[in-house]
Design an enzyme around this catalytic site. Sequence first.
Site, short mmCIF file in Angstrom:
data_model
loop_
_atom_site.label_atom_id
_atom_site.label_comp_id
_atom_site.label_asym_id
_atom_site.label_seq_id
_atom_site.Cartn_x
_atom_site.Cartn_y
_atom_site.Cartn_z
N GLY A 182 40.20 44.69 34.04
CA GLY A 182 41.27 45.68 34.20
C GLY A 182 42.18 45.81 32.99
N LYS A 229 30.95 56.49 37.73
CA LYS A 229 31.86 57.57 38.12
C LYS A 229 32.87 57.97 37.06
CE LYS A 229 31.67 56.74 43.09
NZ LYS A 229 32.46 56.52 44.30
N GLY A 287 33.37 44.42 33.26
CA GLY A 287 32.40 43.55 33.93
C GLY A 287 30.96 43.97 33.77
N ARG A 347 35.40 32.08 31.80
CA ARG A 347 36.85 32.18 31.59
C ARG A 347 37.49 30.82 31.30
NH1 ARG A 347 38.82 37.05 35.76
NH2 ARG A 347 38.20 38.70 34.33
#
Length: 399
Positions: A378, A198, A355, A37
Amino acid sequence: MTFKTLDDLTDIAGKRVLVRVDLNVPVKDGQVTDTTRIERVAPTIRELSEKGAKIILLAHFGRPKGEPVADMSLKAIAPAVEEILDQRVHFAADCIGDKAANAIAEMNDGDVLLLENTRFHKGEEKNDPAFVTALAANGDLYVNDAFSAAHRAHASTEGLAQHLPAYAGRTMQAELEALEKGLGNPKRPVVAIVGGAKVSTKIDLLQNLVKKVDALVIGGGMANTFLAAQGVDVGKSLCEHDLAETAKSIIAAAAAAGCAIVLPEDGVVAREFKAGADNAVVDIKAIPADAMVLDVGPKSVAAINDWISRAETLVWNGPLGAFEIAPFDKATVAAAKHAAARTRQGSLVSVAGGGDTVAALNHAEVADDFTYVSTAGGAFLEWMEGKPLPGVDILHKQK
């Protein structure tokens, strides 16, 4: 998509430029363990420095809940920023008030100053007008280079852009341009690969994608939920049986939108999840009752690669199997290598993010070959879900 970039910034020598960056990097024993980053924001900082601006970095680190926490101080990150920039980085022990103002007053043109963690103040996450005003007092111009924090309407990501002339940094610009190619105005056919464990974490994502893509490949543990909803016995595989109706509604929505749903035809099964576990390839309708599917099989990979071959655009979020442990990485690696090869040929625009996805592409050693790999987490997910991103929307409004 219109917003101002660094190309619109001229005659900024001596100007105080507040630059929102993402320095929320992993740290172990006081050392930064992954500088990705920091490397991403370095070009913006260098460019502003070369133009003679005074660069004042704003960032958050961790979740200090609005008060100072010693081990969440950005002071520990400053040496890593210095090393990557190959330039001295000064530090101020607060992001507003006298400590910030005094440090800024001592800056020379081209200097870089890192202000303390913005989240040490409750006003940051509340986007409190008084806190925004205090931050804005530190600068003449505002540059947002933190797409990864753009889904938050915080003081340093959204509030400042309402107080100062606002521009997108080079990372923000690259990310937005890549995302526009991926889903905003893509070349068709568009194929999306969505994997991971999921369905429950990706319902909004799947519901948005079926309206926008030509084919949706579903892999990872979440494929089991879709298979079970169609009456397949998935044995001991990870499966959210309570989401059967949700899975059926997504399949129905895809059919209505003309989006093909691509589910595994075969799977790699094992009775334990460990490296080198005994495993076998079985038809998806012949999963043993005491086994679990840990990867999609070779027939499924061939079908996925066929879709990638037909695609002009690929959007990828989530691995196809439990790639962290061999041999359950084979499908993810094979599909990633095929997508990378087509991208290198200039035949495919490939955009990936999240990620696990970044880790999987690094594992396959192809991350550098994709058109764009987002480190945003996110924010990338919310963009794929079709949700507004306050930090981006405010830049558009400023143009």
